[in-house]
Design a protein around this motif. Sequence first.
Motif, PDB file in Angstrom:
ATOM      1  N   SER A   1       0.831  -1.205   0.000  1.00  0.00           N
ATOM      2  CA  SER A   1       0.000   0.000   0.000  1.00  0.00           C
ATOM      3  C   SER A   1       0.863   1.251   0.000  1.00  0.00           C
ATOM      4  O   SER A   1       0.595   2.210  -0.741  1.00  0.00           O
ATOM      5  CB  SER A   1      -0.926  -0.003   1.215  1.00  0.00           C
TER       6      SER A   1
ATOM      7  N   ASN B   1       2.528   1.716  -3.373  1.00  0.00           N
ATOM      8  CA  ASN B   1       1.597   2.296  -4.345  1.00  0.00           C
ATOM      9  C   ASN B   1       1.504   3.810  -4.170  1.00  0.00           C
ATOM     10  O   ASN B   1       1.457   4.562  -5.154  1.00  0.00           O
ATOM     11  CB  ASN B   1       0.217   1.667  -4.188  1.00  0.00           C
ATOM     12  N   ALA B   2       1.467   4.260  -2.914  1.00  0.00           N
ATOM     13  CA  ALA B   2       1.381   5.697  -2.645  1.00  0.00           C
ATOM     14  C   ALA B   2       2.629   6.424  -3.140  1.00  0.00           C
ATOM     15  O   ALA B   2       2.538   7.499  -3.747  1.00  0.00           O
ATOM     16  CB  ALA B   2       1.177   5.941  -1.148  1.00  0.00           C
TER      17      ALA B   2
ATOM     18  N   ALA C   1       2.675   6.576  -6.891  1.00  0.00           N
ATOM     19  CA  ALA C   1       1.779   7.634  -7.354  1.00  0.00           C
ATOM     20  C   ALA C   1       2.456   8.998  -7.233  1.00  0.00           C
ATOM     21  O   ALA C   1       2.299   9.857  -8.114  1.00  0.00           O
ATOM     22  CB  ALA C   1       0.477   7.607  -6.551  1.00  0.00           C
TER      23      ALA C   1
ATOM     24  N   GLU D   1      -2.366  10.849  -2.294  1.00  0.00           N
ATOM     25  CA  GLU D   1      -1.857   9.521  -1.945  1.00  0.00           C
ATOM     26  C   GLU D   1      -0.854   9.558  -0.792  1.00  0.00           C
ATOM     27  O   GLU D   1      -0.708   8.576  -0.062  1.00  0.00           O
ATOM     28  CB  GLU D   1      -1.192   8.881  -3.165  1.00  0.00           C
TER      29      GLU D   1
ATOM     30  N   GLN E   1      -1.598   8.279   2.713  1.00  0.00           N
ATOM     31  CA  GLN E   1      -1.668   6.851   3.024  1.00  0.00           C
ATOM     32  C   GLN E   1      -0.440   6.346   3.777  1.00  0.00           C
ATOM     33  O   GLN E   1      -0.425   5.197   4.239  1.00  0.00           O
ATOM     34  CB  GLN E   1      -1.833   6.051   1.731  1.00  0.00           C
TER      35      GLN E   1
END
Length: 241
Positions: free
Chosen positions: A54, A57-58, A61, A114, A117
């Motif tokens: 997770s 991914n942040a 981004a 993002e 997160q």
Amino acid sequence: MTKKPNTPPLLPFFLALALAISSVNPLKKWLIFYLLSVFLSLLLSISPSLSSNSEGNALHALRSRLVDPTNALQSWDPALVNPCTWFHVVCDSNSHVTRLDLGNSNISGTLGPELGQLKHLKYLELYRNDIGGKIPKELGNLKNLVSMDMYGNKFEGEIPKSFAKLKSLIFLRLNNNKLSGSIPRELTTLKELKVFDVSNNDLCGTIPVDGPFASFPMESFVNNRLNGPELKGLVPYDFGC
């Protein structure tokens, strides 16, 4: 996109387990409970990887929003689940991202929601770059944050009121940007805040005098359109905006 690790299908597993327990001899139930304990141990062992996925991914981004002419982010490979191997990223023993060191990296672009997160982040170092746009309000979700250094960029718009949720924040340096609007009075509730600098922006209104703001030097507010310390009951705090 980052490749996600394979995980057991939880719902079918527990349905099958419940059916098995109801239909077997009580003497054999110990085996089922043993298998359940093994499964739970496996699930706990992969949970850091899921968290890292997770967070990866942040960060990926974020990379997609930035221009990186000197390849400072070259190691940020989206094919790797764990971002702890990337340069400028520091993790704790549980593979949670706790520090992002991109200060003076010659990057430009914008920030996105993002970043909110990264729940375990303690240090956000983005100083002396060419990053612009508005500061995402989602940064207020980083409740473990101790230091936010974003001075020397081109951030514009208002300082997010959501920063009032950063109860662990000690250092907040937003100087030398293009920020406008008034200083949010909600920031006076940040009891741990020791260093605050918004000099060299385009802020207006008055300077808060409550909470930690009672001890900040005037140098932290120079070269704005501020009208001096707040005079409660005499003029509104956003006077002149």
